[in-house]
Each structure stands twice: as structure tokens, then as C-alpha cells.
Design a protein around this motif. Structure first.
Motif, PDB file in Angstrom:
ATOM      1  N   HIS A   1       7.588  -3.213   8.678  1.00 25.79           N
ATOM      2  CA  HIS A   1       7.958  -2.027   9.453  1.00 25.79           C
ATOM      3  C   HIS A   1       6.760  -1.454  10.205  1.00 25.79           C
ATOM      4  O   HIS A   1       6.933  -0.730  11.190  1.00 25.79           O
ATOM      5  N   GLN A   2       5.547  -1.769   9.732  1.00 23.28           N
ATOM      6  CA  GLN A   2       4.356  -1.225  10.389  1.00 23.28           C
ATOM      7  C   GLN A   2       4.196  -1.741  11.816  1.00 23.28           C
ATOM      8  O   GLN A   2       3.509  -1.131  12.632  1.00 23.28           O
TER       9      GLN A   2
ATOM     10  N   SER B   1      -5.357  -3.770  -0.725  1.00 26.66           N
ATOM     11  CA  SER B   1      -4.304  -3.180   0.108  1.00 26.66           C
ATOM     12  C   SER B   1      -4.927  -2.821   1.446  1.00 26.66           C
ATOM     13  O   SER B   1      -6.043  -2.299   1.488  1.00 26.66           O
ATOM     14  N   ILE B   2      -4.200  -3.094   2.541  1.00 25.66           N
ATOM     15  CA  ILE B   2      -4.746  -2.726   3.849  1.00 25.66           C
ATOM     16  C   ILE B   2      -4.482  -1.253   4.159  1.00 25.66           C
ATOM     17  O   ILE B   2      -4.855  -0.774   5.223  1.00 25.66           O
ATOM     18  N   GLY B   3      -3.867  -0.528   3.203  1.00 31.55           N
ATOM     19  CA  GLY B   3      -3.591   0.894   3.404  1.00 31.55           C
ATOM     20  C   GLY B   3      -2.293   1.101   4.179  1.00 31.55           C
ATOM     21  O   GLY B   3      -1.795   0.202   4.859  1.00 31.55           O
ATOM     22  N   ILE B   4      -1.756   2.300   4.057  1.00 30.80           N
ATOM     23  CA  ILE B   4      -0.472   2.559   4.716  1.00 30.80           C
ATOM     24  C   ILE B   4      -0.635   2.591   6.237  1.00 30.80           C
ATOM     25  O   ILE B   4      -1.657   3.023   6.764  1.00 30.80           O
TER      26      ILE B   4
ATOM     27  N   LEU C   1       6.486   4.593   5.193  1.00 28.84           N
ATOM     28  CA  LEU C   1       5.095   4.318   4.850  1.00 28.84           C
ATOM     29  C   LEU C   1       5.043   2.977   4.127  1.00 28.84           C
ATOM     30  O   LEU C   1       5.604   2.824   3.045  1.00 28.84           O
ATOM     31  N   GLU C   2       4.380   2.022   4.729  1.00 28.37           N
ATOM     32  CA  GLU C   2       4.312   0.673   4.151  1.00 28.37           C
ATOM     33  C   GLU C   2       2.872   0.179   4.165  1.00 28.37           C
ATOM     34  O   GLU C   2       2.120   0.451   5.104  1.00 28.37           O
TER      35      GLU C   2
END
Length: 334
Positions: free
Chosen positions: A225-226, A189-192, A204-205
Motif C-alpha cells: 500500500h505504501q 524494518s524500513i519504517g512506516i 500505515l504499513e
């Protein structure tokens, strides 16, 4: 005459309410952006050492807006079955707008020859209705595969916020991920990446990154959405390998959308961190295409669930042979 006066005051009251609503949302947007910027600064971002690689990546869209197979069902939601390392990851669980059993996700999973028991891990990109199985799930901070019993094993679920499995699929165990995290060999995961949207508020995605041997990092995105620039910057800071591919939703309902009430394009209104009158437009699509090209990305597949046909055409024309159609049931192999 009295009726006309009453109508005038009703209309005036409605206009005043709309103005007040917009002023409140603008104030919330300003403070919300400040909070999310602070949250972004406080997320530890360090290179992920020893990520490892996978030999091959296969992404099978189970839920999205288009398909070439009449036996499969479509909707404006997302679910992908991802095959790597002899493991299968279910990313997001669709919309199931009609609250059906079997849901479009479950129907398509079985129609393509898979079972829910084949799933080894679930990855939830973000807590929006079209990614967790419906509006009720979003409201209750849960996720569902279908609106009937689904016998999922006790598998891990990785999500950017606390949530729980639906009563219909109670087996999985949820783990909340905020920081960039290695999930398995070659998978992270690249993190939120927090973002405050005008109507939806704080979102938060996180996205999935897969390191394909001899090629590089393939980013699999839920809704985007990021912001694509933020996704590319974060991914570049985490890995030494180049970004090879980008698959999923980037939220470009420009000149059309998938969720409309009369002339209102709801996706356009809710998608931006700017007010609707300053939100997404053709220029933003062109800027995104340039940003992706500047990274030298070799393969791109854009989800139609949150992007218009106009945007799909622009991406296809811009990337030509590098563009991969993303349709339910059609395997994307890298």
C-alpha cells in the motif's frame, strides 16, 4: 402509477446518497493525503549503520492464493515463514475468512513440519483483515493465529500501529515501530510509509528488509500500500547495499481480483489513493515494472493474494528468469 412514482423517488434518493458519499470521500481524500504527507515528512529516516548480513534467506509462504500442494490450504491473505540466522520470523497471520481452527495458517504450518513454538518473532506489516487473521481482528486492533488456543511463547511482535494478541494466542509482546529500525543481525524494518486510501483511509504499513551476504537487500512486502516507488526510495536511503530482491504483495488487482461481489472488484476499489474511476490500471503496472527494472533488482516474487492473474503474467513475462513463483508451501531461497 403511484408505485412507479415511489420507485422513481427511491432510485433518485439512492443516486443522491451515492453522490453525497462520493463528495464526502473526495474531501476526506484531499485532507487525508495532506495529513499523511506531513506525517511522512516527520518520520526520521537515517541510514541504519552496522546492519550486518545473513548467509541465506528462506521465505516459505504459509498463506497466499495459490499452491501446487493439494494438502495445503489457500486464501486471499498473507503469511510468510522467514528463516534467517537460525531464527524464524512469522510475517503476518493471514485472513482465516471462515473463522476456523485450525486456520489455513496453522494447518499449513503443521503440514509443512513446523510448530508455532518454532516462531521466534512476529512481524505485522499492517492492520488489514487479510494480514491479521480476519475482520474482527482488524476492528479490534489485534492479530490471531487461529480461532482456537495456540500456545505461542513470549516472543516480540513488531507492528506499525498499536495492537494486541488475540485471546487465542496471548503470549507475544507487541512493539510499535514507526521509524526504520534494526531488528536483528541483517534484518530491519524500513519504517512506516503512510498512505491515505480512497475508501480505507489512512494506512500505515512497513516492510521487512534482509541483507543477504554477497547479494544485497531483499525487501519482503505485505500489500505494498505504501507504493513501490516509495518502498524502493526508502530502502535505498537506508542502506548502502543494492536492492537484490523484492518478495510479496504489490496490490495490482488489474483486470481481475480476489475479492468480488458480483461484478464489483473490491480490491480494485479499495486499493488506490485515487478515486476508483482514476485508480489502478494497466499503465500503473507497466510503470511499476519499469521502476523495478531501473533498480537492477535480480529476483522478484509477486503475491497473488492482491494481484490479478493478468498482473502476475505481466510480471513473469517482464522478468523472465528473475521471476520466482510465490505459492503456499514452495520455498523461495536467496
Amino acid at each position: 402509477m403511484i408505485a412507479l412514482q415511489v420507485l422513481f423517488y427511491v432510485i433518485l434518493a439512492m443516486i443522491l446518497l451515492i453522490i453525497i458519499f462520493l463528495l464526502v470521500k473526495l474531501l476526506q481524500l484531499k485532507s487525508g493525503k495532506k495529513r499523511t504527507a506531513e506525517k511522512m515528512d516527520n518520520i526520521p529516516v537515517k541510514k541504519i549503520p552496522s546492519l550486518g548480513t545473513v548467509d541465506k534467506l528462506t521465505v516459505i509462504p504459509l498463506v497466499d492464493y495459490y499452491t501446487d500442494n493439494e494438502e495445503l490450504r489457500t486464501e486471499a491473505g498473507v503469511s510468510y515463514l522467514i528463516e534467517v540466522n537460525d531464527r524464524r520470523i512469522l510475517m503476518d497471520t493471514g485472513l482465516n475468512k471462515n473463522r476456523e481452527h485450525p486456520s489455513p495458517l496453522l494447518h499449513n504450518l503443521h503440514a509443512l513440519g513446523y510448530s508455532e513454538k518454532d516462531i521466534d518473532l512476529i512481524f505485522i506489516s499492517h492492520l488489514h483483515l487479510d494480514h491479521v487473521g480476519g475482520k474482527k481482528e482488524e476492528k479490534n486492533a489485534s492479530f490471531s493465529i487461529s480461532q482456537g488456543p495456540v500456545d505461542l511463547p513470549k516472543i516480540p511482535v513488531y507492528a506499525p500501529v498499536p495492537l494486541k494478541p488475540s485471546a487465542w494466542n496471548p503470549g507475544p509482546e507487541v512493539h510499535v515501530i514507526e521509524e526504520p529500525t534494526r531488528l536483528d543481525r541483517g534484518i530491519a524494518s524500513i519504517g512506516i510509509i503512510p498512505r491515505y486510501l480512497f475508501l480505507l483511509g489512512e494506512t500505515l504499513e512497513h516492510s521487512l528488509a534482509v541483507n543477504v551476504a554477497g547479494k544485497g537487500i531483499v525487501i519482503i512486502v505485505g500489500c505494498g500500500h505504501q507504493g513501490i516507488e516509495n518502498i524502493l526510495e526508502r530502502t535505498g536511503s537506508l542502506f548502502d547495499e543494492p536492492i537484490y530482491g523484492l518478495i510479496g504483495g504489490l496490490h495490482f488487482p488489474v483486470n481481475g481480483g480476489r475479492m468480488n461481489i458480483g461484478p464489483l472488484n473490491l480490491q480494485h476499489i479499495v486499493a488506490s489513493d485515487d478515486p476508483p474511476w482514476k485508480g489502478l490500471d494497466e499503465k500503473k503496472v507497466e510503470q511499476t515494472i519499469i521502476a523495478i527494472k531501473n533498480k537492477g533488482i535480480k529476483k522478484i516474487a509477486l503475491s497473488a493474494h492482491d494481484s490479478s492473474d493478468w498482473s502476475l503474467d505481466r510480471f513473469q513475462n517482464a522478468f523472465q528468469d528473475s521471476y520466482l513463483p510465490l505459492k503456499v508451501g514452495k520455498k523461495i531461497i536467496i
